[in-house]
Design a protein around this motif. Structure first.
Motif, mmCIF file in Angstrom:
data_model
loop_
_atom_site.group_PDB
_atom_site.id
_atom_site.type_symbol
_atom_site.label_atom_id
_atom_site.label_comp_id
_atom_site.label_asym_id
_atom_site.label_seq_id
_atom_site.Cartn_x
_atom_site.Cartn_y
_atom_site.Cartn_z
ATOM 1 N N THR A 130 -26.773 98.166 3.356
ATOM 2 C CA THR A 130 -25.554 98.162 2.562
ATOM 3 C C THR A 130 -25.622 97.106 1.461
ATOM 4 O O THR A 130 -26.547 96.282 1.435
ATOM 5 N N LYS A 131 -24.632 97.113 0.585
ATOM 6 C CA LYS A 131 -24.550 96.092 -0.460
ATOM 7 C C LYS A 131 -24.562 94.688 0.128
ATOM 8 O O LYS A 131 -25.153 93.759 -0.444
ATOM 9 N N ALA A 132 -23.923 94.536 1.278
ATOM 10 C CA ALA A 132 -23.829 93.214 1.909
ATOM 11 C C ALA A 132 -25.179 92.709 2.398
ATOM 12 O O ALA A 132 -25.370 91.503 2.574
ATOM 13 N N ASP A 133 -26.127 93.627 2.614
ATOM 14 C CA ASP A 133 -27.447 93.249 3.138
ATOM 15 C C ASP A 133 -28.409 92.767 2.045
ATOM 16 O O ASP A 133 -29.401 92.111 2.331
ATOM 17 N N MET A 134 -28.126 93.089 0.808
ATOM 18 C CA MET A 134 -29.064 92.866 -0.289
ATOM 19 C C MET A 134 -29.250 91.375 -0.580
ATOM 20 O O MET A 134 -28.285 90.639 -0.746
ATOM 21 N N GLU A 135 -30.520 90.932 -0.647
ATOM 22 C CA GLU A 135 -30.819 89.511 -0.842
ATOM 23 C C GLU A 135 -31.447 89.199 -2.198
ATOM 24 O O GLU A 135 -31.267 88.109 -2.726
ATOM 25 N N LEU A 136 -32.218 90.130 -2.742
ATOM 26 C CA LEU A 136 -32.965 89.874 -3.975
ATOM 27 C C LEU A 136 -32.990 91.126 -4.836
ATOM 28 O O LEU A 136 -33.270 92.223 -4.337
ATOM 29 N N LEU A 137 -32.717 90.964 -6.116
ATOM 30 C CA LEU A 137 -32.815 92.050 -7.095
ATOM 31 C C LEU A 137 -33.867 91.665 -8.119
ATOM 32 O O LEU A 137 -33.731 90.657 -8.815
ATOM 33 N N SER A 138 -34.924 92.467 -8.223
ATOM 34 C CA SER A 138 -36.016 92.200 -9.156
ATOM 35 C C SER A 138 -36.179 93.403 -10.073
ATOM 36 O O SER A 138 -36.488 94.505 -9.611
ATOM 37 N N CYS A 139 -35.955 93.208 -11.374
ATOM 38 C CA CYS A 139 -35.913 94.315 -12.344
ATOM 39 C C CYS A 139 -36.989 94.163 -13.406
ATOM 40 O O CYS A 139 -37.198 93.073 -13.937
ATOM 41 N N GLY A 140 -37.631 95.265 -13.753
ATOM 42 C CA GLY A 140 -38.602 95.290 -14.838
ATOM 43 C C GLY A 140 -38.221 96.335 -15.867
ATOM 44 O O GLY A 140 -37.831 97.450 -15.511
ATOM 45 N N THR A 141 -38.301 95.980 -17.143
ATOM 46 C CA THR A 141 -37.988 96.930 -18.209
ATOM 47 C C THR A 141 -38.633 96.499 -19.510
ATOM 48 O O THR A 141 -38.907 95.314 -19.723
ATOM 49 N N THR A 142 -38.855 97.456 -20.387
ATOM 50 C CA THR A 142 -39.271 97.205 -21.761
ATOM 51 C C THR A 142 -38.059 97.137 -22.677
ATOM 52 O O THR A 142 -38.079 96.452 -23.697
ATOM 53 N N SER A 143 -37.002 97.859 -22.299
ATOM 54 C CA SER A 143 -35.911 98.173 -23.224
ATOM 55 C C SER A 143 -34.575 97.623 -22.741
ATOM 56 O O SER A 143 -33.602 98.374 -22.602
ATOM 57 N N ALA A 144 -34.526 96.330 -22.459
ATOM 58 C CA ALA A 144 -33.261 95.713 -22.054
ATOM 59 C C ALA A 144 -32.198 95.929 -23.127
ATOM 60 O O ALA A 144 -32.507 96.077 -24.315
ATOM 61 N N ASP A 145 -30.947 95.928 -22.718
ATOM 62 C CA ASP A 145 -29.851 96.181 -23.652
ATOM 63 C C ASP A 145 -29.619 95.029 -24.617
ATOM 64 O O ASP A 145 -28.979 95.203 -25.657
ATOM 65 N N SER A 175 -23.219 86.414 -4.459
ATOM 66 C CA SER A 175 -24.356 85.905 -5.213
ATOM 67 C C SER A 175 -25.653 86.329 -4.537
ATOM 68 O O SER A 175 -25.750 86.345 -3.307
ATOM 69 N N ILE A 176 -26.632 86.694 -5.347
ATOM 70 C CA ILE A 176 -27.970 87.012 -4.830
ATOM 71 C C ILE A 176 -29.004 86.397 -5.763
ATOM 72 O O ILE A 176 -28.693 85.964 -6.873
ATOM 73 N N GLU A 177 -30.257 86.374 -5.322
ATOM 74 C CA GLU A 177 -31.350 85.965 -6.196
ATOM 75 C C GLU A 177 -31.684 87.117 -7.133
ATOM 76 O O GLU A 177 -31.703 88.285 -6.712
ATOM 77 N N ILE A 178 -31.949 86.806 -8.407
ATOM 78 C CA ILE A 178 -32.344 87.838 -9.364
ATOM 79 C C ILE A 178 -33.620 87.420 -10.081
ATOM 80 O O ILE A 178 -33.926 86.235 -10.210
ATOM 81 N N ASN A 179 -34.359 88.405 -10.520
ATOM 82 C CA ASN A 179 -35.575 88.181 -11.298
ATOM 83 C C ASN A 179 -35.708 89.292 -12.321
ATOM 84 O O ASN A 179 -35.474 90.463 -12.014
#
Length: 379
Positions: free
Chosen positions: A81-96, A115-119
């Motif tokens: 679930t959303k509550a379980d999520m610890e880390l979000l790591s995103c890769g893109t060429t075309s950020a907004d 709050s979570i860790e992001i990369n």
């Protein structure tokens, strides 16, 4: 160190698939003139449909952050679930946007309530694999129990005619043919929008397919070859890149400085050769037997490279039969950093995978020729 498993994958492709004949209805006509290069480029790339986060008035329907969040939301279920999520790591060429980071914007879209860790990994096609690697290493080291890794693109907004009309008008004033350079137009007919997300955990999921991540390797050849694919700059005669910051704001429009461009001669010369070289290095490093690979997902930007890639691999002793290759380029288009995730999600949910099989991922990046590969075991 923990074992790391892909326990679920999700894909989001915006709106309905768009045929070759419909493309200019969405992207528009540069200088109000149908493209003469379009048919040739499409014939070579073998792409028949793709997805755009645009309507027929060239207006955006989704941001990159929204596309990415939709893919992430597809991972949530009763087991995660959303509550379980610890880390979000995103890769893109075309950020907004240039800032804040893409992952920060995606976190905002998700409304997790915590709050979570992001990369964020930026670059070109390998930015998705870089994001995957960050999540993999975090779970492997025990820093996090899970990581959501996403590759996404929203290229369509970069390719609309209004982005190129100023250059065409400038060429008219210079009494040149008002046709934008092939290095700029080439990618208008190659790229697609979408996102693919992977859930990484330190245990496999019961009663469903999971993939153990054996390794992820990266190779750069920037010490040997000049830039091939670039944006926000212009290539000089000596191969150097002149930054957008060193041009006047008037020149940004007149020369389409922010357009994504590709040196197709360099692409032909190096993309396959260096790809085979890097993969051979990984097979030697890990003492792998090519015959024990059951499925190969190789990201290619164009169907033009399909036969040549197989031949270059074979020259390096990696002669994989066609029945082991998995491609979806013709149906979804080239989604850059998201392509390998989207193809892997399709394969995971295809019913074709059997316990113990090996899945090889191969991703080239023509920016300045960088490559990645990963080995997965079905469990």
């Amino acid at each position: 160190m923990n074992d790391v498993f892909i326990t679920k994958a999700s894909t989001y492709l915006p709106n309905d698939p768009i045929s070759n004949d419909e493309m200019e209805s969405y992207l528009g006509l540069v200088n109000n003139t149908p493209s003469k290069a379009r048919a040739l480029i499409l014939r070579n790339n073998k792409i028949t449909t793709r997805y755009y986060a645009l309507d027929k008035n060239n207006k955006p329907t989704h941001s990159n952050a929204q596309i990415t969040a939709k893919a992430v939301e597809g991972l949530f279920d009763q087991n995660f679930t959303k509550a379980d999520m610890e880390l979000l790591s995103c890769g893109t060429t075309s950020a907004d946007q240039i800032q804040p980071s893409h992952a920060s914007m995606v976190h905002g879209e998700l409304n997790l309530g915590k709050s979570i860790e992001i990369n964020t990994s930026t670059g070109l096609c390998n930015s998705g694999m870089n994001a995957f690697n960050y999540g993999f290493l975090s779970v492997k080291a025990g820093v996090r129990q899970n990581a959501v890794c996403v590759g996404s693109e929203r290229f369509s907004a970069w390719m609309t005619a209004d982005k190129f009309n100023h250059e065409a008008e400038n060429l008219k004033q210079l009494e040149e043919r008002p046709i934008i350079a092939f290095k700029r137009e080439f990618l208008r007919w190659m790229l697609s929008d979408g996102a693919g997300a992977l859930l990484l955990q330190n245990k496999p999921r019961e009663n469903s397919i999971s993939l153990k991540v054996e390794f992820i390797d990266f190779y750069s050849y920037a010490h040997e070859v000049e830039a091939c694919m670039y944006s926000g700059c212009e290539k000089q005669e000596n191969g150097d890149l002149k930054s957008w910051a060193d041009y006047s704001s008037n020149e940004w429009l007149k020369q389409s400085i922010f357009a994504l461009k590709q040196d197709t001669k360099l692409l032909d010369e190096y993309i396959l050769v260096k790809g085979a070289e890097s993969l051979r290095t990984s097979f030697d490093k890990h003492n792998l037997d090519p015959e024990k690979i059951d499925h190969i997902i190789a990201h290619i930007s164009s169907g033009y490279f399909k036969e040549g890639l197989k031949e270059e691999f074979a020259k390096k002793g990696l002669d994989f039969p066609w029945e082991k290759w998995y491609y979806n380029l013709s149906e979804v288009g080239n989604i850059g950093a998201g392509s390998i995730f989207i193809a892997l999600e399709e394969l995971m949910n295809s019913g074709k995978l059997k316990k113990g099989e090996k899945v090889l991922l191969c991703v080239p990046e023509s920016g300045r020729f960088a490559y990645s590969c990963a080995l997965l075991t079905v469990c």
